[in-house]
Scaffold this motif. Structure first.
Motif, PDB file in Angstrom:
ATOM      1  N   GLU A 139       0.843  -1.196   0.000  1.00  0.00           N
ATOM      2  CA  GLU A 139       0.000   0.000   0.000  1.00  0.00           C
ATOM      3  C   GLU A 139       0.879   1.247   0.000  1.00  0.00           C
ATOM      4  O   GLU A 139       1.895   1.299   0.681  1.00  0.00           O
ATOM      5  N   GLY A 140       0.509   2.239  -0.775  1.00  0.00           N
ATOM      6  CA  GLY A 140       1.314   3.448  -0.889  1.00  0.00           C
ATOM      7  C   GLY A 140       1.134   4.395   0.273  1.00  0.00           C
ATOM      8  O   GLY A 140       0.438   4.109   1.250  1.00  0.00           O
ATOM      9  N   LEU A 141       1.773   5.542   0.161  1.00  0.00           N
ATOM     10  CA  LEU A 141       1.643   6.579   1.176  1.00  0.00           C
ATOM     11  C   LEU A 141       0.247   7.196   1.136  1.00  0.00           C
ATOM     12  O   LEU A 141      -0.355   7.290   0.071  1.00  0.00           O
ATOM     13  N   PRO A 142      -0.251   7.653   2.298  1.00  0.00           N
ATOM     14  CA  PRO A 142      -1.467   8.470   2.255  1.00  0.00           C
ATOM     15  C   PRO A 142      -1.217   9.701   1.383  1.00  0.00           C
ATOM     16  O   PRO A 142      -0.130  10.288   1.425  1.00  0.00           O
ATOM     17  N   ALA A 143      -2.190  10.088   0.608  1.00  0.00           N
ATOM     18  CA  ALA A 143      -2.011  11.228  -0.296  1.00  0.00           C
ATOM     19  C   ALA A 143      -1.662  12.490   0.481  1.00  0.00           C
ATOM     20  O   ALA A 143      -0.898  13.337   0.007  1.00  0.00           O
ATOM     21  N   GLY A 144      -2.192  12.613   1.698  1.00  0.00           N
ATOM     22  CA  GLY A 144      -1.890  13.783   2.508  1.00  0.00           C
ATOM     23  C   GLY A 144      -0.420  13.885   2.841  1.00  0.00           C
ATOM     24  O   GLY A 144       0.162  14.968   2.806  1.00  0.00           O
ATOM     25  N   PHE A 145       0.198  12.741   3.163  1.00  0.00           N
ATOM     26  CA  PHE A 145       1.625  12.766   3.461  1.00  0.00           C
ATOM     27  C   PHE A 145       2.435  12.997   2.188  1.00  0.00           C
ATOM     28  O   PHE A 145       3.441  13.711   2.205  1.00  0.00           O
ATOM     29  N   PHE A 146       1.996  12.409   1.102  1.00  0.00           N
ATOM     30  CA  PHE A 146       2.713  12.567  -0.169  1.00  0.00           C
ATOM     31  C   PHE A 146       2.796  14.044  -0.564  1.00  0.00           C
ATOM     32  O   PHE A 146       3.797  14.498  -1.114  1.00  0.00           O
ATOM     33  N   THR A 147       1.732  14.798  -0.264  1.00  0.00           N
ATOM     34  CA  THR A 147       1.708  16.219  -0.625  1.00  0.00           C
ATOM     35  C   THR A 147       2.142  17.115   0.540  1.00  0.00           C
ATOM     36  O   THR A 147       1.934  18.335   0.506  1.00  0.00           O
ATOM     37  N   TYR A 148       2.755  16.534   1.545  1.00  0.00           N
ATOM     38  CA  TYR A 148       3.241  17.270   2.713  1.00  0.00           C
ATOM     39  C   TYR A 148       4.082  18.492   2.315  1.00  0.00           C
ATOM     40  O   TYR A 148       3.882  19.586   2.866  1.00  0.00           O
ATOM     41  N   PRO A 149       5.020  18.376   1.358  1.00  0.00           N
ATOM     42  CA  PRO A 149       5.813  19.557   0.983  1.00  0.00           C
ATOM     43  C   PRO A 149       4.974  20.692   0.420  1.00  0.00           C
ATOM     44  O   PRO A 149       5.320  21.867   0.596  1.00  0.00           O
ATOM     45  N   VAL A 150       3.865  20.362  -0.250  1.00  0.00           N
ATOM     46  CA  VAL A 150       3.001  21.399  -0.800  1.00  0.00           C
ATOM     47  C   VAL A 150       2.264  22.112   0.334  1.00  0.00           C
ATOM     48  O   VAL A 150       2.126  23.341   0.336  1.00  0.00           O
ATOM     49  N   SER A 151       1.804  21.347   1.317  1.00  0.00           N
ATOM     50  CA  SER A 151       1.150  21.935   2.478  1.00  0.00           C
ATOM     51  C   SER A 151       2.099  22.872   3.210  1.00  0.00           C
ATOM     52  O   SER A 151       1.707  23.967   3.640  1.00  0.00           O
ATOM     53  N   GLN A 152       3.348  22.456   3.353  1.00  0.00           N
ATOM     54  CA  GLN A 152       4.319  23.309   4.039  1.00  0.00           C
ATOM     55  C   GLN A 152       4.581  24.588   3.243  1.00  0.00           C
ATOM     56  O   GLN A 152       4.724  25.673   3.822  1.00  0.00           O
ATOM     57  N   ALA A 153       4.604  24.476   1.929  1.00  0.00           N
ATOM     58  CA  ALA A 153       4.765  25.670   1.088  1.00  0.00           C
ATOM     59  C   ALA A 153       3.589  26.623   1.289  1.00  0.00           C
ATOM     60  O   ALA A 153       3.765  27.850   1.326  1.00  0.00           O
ATOM     61  N   GLU A 168      18.935  21.688   9.043  1.00  0.00           N
ATOM     62  CA  GLU A 168      19.369  21.491   7.660  1.00  0.00           C
ATOM     63  C   GLU A 168      18.536  20.444   6.930  1.00  0.00           C
ATOM     64  O   GLU A 168      18.436  20.466   5.697  1.00  0.00           O
ATOM     65  N   ASP A 169      17.858  19.555   7.676  1.00  0.00           N
ATOM     66  CA  ASP A 169      17.025  18.536   7.039  1.00  0.00           C
ATOM     67  C   ASP A 169      15.800  19.146   6.376  1.00  0.00           C
ATOM     68  O   ASP A 169      15.127  18.496   5.564  1.00  0.00           O
ATOM     69  N   GLN A 170      15.493  20.417   6.691  1.00  0.00           N
ATOM     70  CA  GLN A 170      14.336  21.083   6.105  1.00  0.00           C
ATOM     71  C   GLN A 170      14.661  21.867   4.834  1.00  0.00           C
ATOM     72  O   GLN A 170      13.751  22.394   4.190  1.00  0.00           O
ATOM     73  N   GLU A 171      15.919  21.915   4.460  1.00  0.00           N
ATOM     74  CA  GLU A 171      16.291  22.684   3.267  1.00  0.00           C
ATOM     75  C   GLU A 171      15.591  22.187   2.001  1.00  0.00           C
ATOM     76  O   GLU A 171      15.136  23.007   1.181  1.00  0.00           O
ATOM     77  N   PRO A 172      15.446  20.863   1.782  1.00  0.00           N
ATOM     78  CA  PRO A 172      14.686  20.419   0.599  1.00  0.00           C
ATOM     79  C   PRO A 172      13.251  20.932   0.589  1.00  0.00           C
ATOM     80  O   PRO A 172      12.694  21.216  -0.479  1.00  0.00           O
ATOM     81  N   MET A 173      12.626  21.037   1.756  1.00  0.00           N
ATOM     82  CA  MET A 173      11.270  21.577   1.836  1.00  0.00           C
ATOM     83  C   MET A 173      11.248  23.049   1.432  1.00  0.00           C
ATOM     84  O   MET A 173      10.343  23.511   0.729  1.00  0.00           O
ATOM     85  N   LEU A 174      12.254  23.799   1.878  1.00  0.00           N
ATOM     86  CA  LEU A 174      12.317  25.225   1.535  1.00  0.00           C
ATOM     87  C   LEU A 174      12.547  25.417   0.043  1.00  0.00           C
ATOM     88  O   LEU A 174      11.983  26.316  -0.584  1.00  0.00           O
ATOM     89  N   GLU A 175      13.374  24.544  -0.545  1.00  0.00           N
ATOM     90  CA  GLU A 175      13.617  24.649  -1.982  1.00  0.00           C
ATOM     91  C   GLU A 175      12.344  24.343  -2.768  1.00  0.00           C
ATOM     92  O   GLU A 175      12.047  24.992  -3.778  1.00  0.00           O
ATOM     93  N   GLN A 176      11.567  23.381  -2.292  1.00  0.00           N
ATOM     94  CA  GLN A 176      10.278  23.082  -2.927  1.00  0.00           C
ATOM     95  C   GLN A 176       9.359  24.308  -2.859  1.00  0.00           C
ATOM     96  O   GLN A 176       8.678  24.644  -3.840  1.00  0.00           O
ATOM     97  N   THR A 177       9.365  24.984  -1.722  1.00  0.00           N
ATOM     98  CA  THR A 177       8.550  26.195  -1.574  1.00  0.00           C
ATOM     99  C   THR A 177       8.999  27.280  -2.550  1.00  0.00           C
ATOM    100  O   THR A 177       8.164  27.940  -3.192  1.00  0.00           O
ATOM    101  N   ARG A 178      10.293  27.470  -2.665  1.00  0.00           N
ATOM    102  CA  ARG A 178      10.803  28.495  -3.589  1.00  0.00           C
ATOM    103  C   ARG A 178      10.418  28.175  -5.024  1.00  0.00           C
ATOM    104  O   ARG A 178      10.087  29.071  -5.807  1.00  0.00           O
ATOM    105  N   GLU A 179      10.454  26.903  -5.386  1.00  0.00           N
ATOM    106  CA  GLU A 179      10.047  26.504  -6.738  1.00  0.00           C
ATOM    107  C   GLU A 179       8.581  26.856  -6.991  1.00  0.00           C
ATOM    108  O   GLU A 179       8.217  27.347  -8.071  1.00  0.00           O
TER     109      GLU A 179
END
Length: 378
Positions: A139-153, A168-179
């Motif tokens: 079974e895959g990830l819940p869709a809510g978790f899969f889109t977690y970076p979008v929610s954070q943006a 520093e583990d949050q830098e990929p999330m910040l880069e997603q937001t900038r995109e």
């Protein structure tokens, strides 16, 4: 020529309410938040209790999230977060965040989300994917978790945050937001969304504090934490059980400070003046390390010093927490007022986003009727 208005300096940060906060949170973000709050350099500071995001992988246990909202808030107040200067708000009570998440999902592909390290690691942990690709038998990830970076943006951009204090583990999330910011502003030919910058802890050790077992980042799920609310007896037990140097069997043996959790924690927490108060054998941590490396310094003595360092820091935090625990109605009012203020702030951003997307149909009746009449009679 009229001078251009200076850009407001806005901070957004927060935590998922899945349990009490620990020393990793304190050195990685909480202590810095208090410093930033007291610096007077920022126009607005917001702390988001991210209960929606916590539900993405705790959807079947909402009471856990409900109960831990108060725990996390008490931790904020106990370390010195001042609700008169820092706005504390609850994510689920801010409708603009949900709307923005939905709009932003159209700007991000599933392939891009799959490459986000946070999502990618979770997919691997759950056996959904490996080096060979997606495993269709689980079974895959819940869709809510899969889109977690979008929610954070959505969270970050809704507050128009210019700065996000994080590890520093949050830098990929910040880069997603900038995109997302760049794509939105380019697509709709506007400058509505603000690209945020990450503010990392200054001390390298503080960026990713290991657990007391020395095997991983301090984590509630791994049970290797020292919590801000732990009593003195518990702190002592945890420090005395800390991973040190397995080759340092006798006091006379030379020891290694690298990978030794006692010294890692002293790097993160100790001050030079504490040696004069608690361990006058040494002027500073460098002298203590040198003695340990040569041999002649036992682990128990090092741990007892660390306990004193920990207690000096945690004692006032415990006292402040006890004060707020006796005034839960005041804590409730703080969250209620903070969330109401956040609804106003983020609502303005949502209005701007909808205007840029041309979906603000009911904001100007005459204009909308005129546009439609022009369209049907073209």
């Amino acid at each position: 020529m009229e001078a251009k208005e200076a850009k407001r300096k806005v901070i957004l940060t927060g935590d998922r309410p899945t349990g009490k906060l620990h020393l990793g949170h304190y050195v990685g973000s909480l202590r810095r938040r208090v410093q930033l709050q007291n610096s007077g350099k920022y126009d607005e500071i917001n702390i988001l209790v991210a209960d929606d995001q916590a539900l993405t992988d705790n959807w079947d246990n909402p009471k856990k999230i409900r109960d831990n909202i108060i725990e996390v808030t008490l931790d904020y107040l106990s370390v010195g977060i001042d609700p008169d200067r820092t706005n504390i708000c609850i994510q689920s009570g801010i409708p603009a965040l949900h709307a923005l998440t939905f709009y932003y999902m159209n700007l991000v592909t599933t392939q891009r989300l799959s490459r986000n390290p946070t999502v990618k690691n979770e997919m691997t942990l759950r056996g959904y994917s490996d080096e060979e690709g997606v495993n269709d038998n689980v079974e895959g990830l819940p869709a809510g978790f899969f889109t977690y970076p979008v929610s954070q943006a959505a969270d970050i951009t809704a507050f128009k945050a210019t700065t996000v204090p994080a590890g520093e583990d949050q830098e990929p999330m910040l880069e997603q937001t900038r995109e997302i910011c760049r794509k939105f502003n380019s697509t709709y030919q506007c400058d509505v969304l603000v690209e945020p910058e990450i503010l990392l802890p200054e001390n390298e050790t503080q960026r990713r504090l290991p657990g007391i077992d020395g095997k991983a980042k301090m984590s509630k799920s791994l049970g290797n934490c020292i919590y801000l609310s732990d009593d003195p007896k518990t702190v002592k037990q945890k420090v005395m059980s800390m991973y040190t140097d397995p080759e340092h069997l006798n006091i006379s043996d030379p020891g290694h400070v690298e990978g030794n959790m006692v010294f890692t924690y002293l790097d993160a927490f100790s001050r030079e003046d504490q040696f004069a108060a608690y361990l006058p054998d040494y002027q500073n941590l460098d002298e203590m390390k040198e003695h340990y490396r040569k041999g002649g310094l036992g682990d128990v003595k090092c741990k007892k010093f660390l306990i004193k360092v920990m207690e000096e820091m945690l004692t006032p935090i415990r006292a402040e927490r006890a004060k707020w625990e006796n005034n839960i109605s005041d804590v409730y009012d703080i969250l209620c007022a903070g969330t109401a203020k956040a609804r106003e702030t983020t609502g303005r951003t949502l209005d701007e986003v909808r205007h840029a997307m041309m979906i603000d149909y009911f904001d100007d009746r005459d204009r909308m009727i005129s546009d439609w009449e022009e369209w049907i009679h073209r």
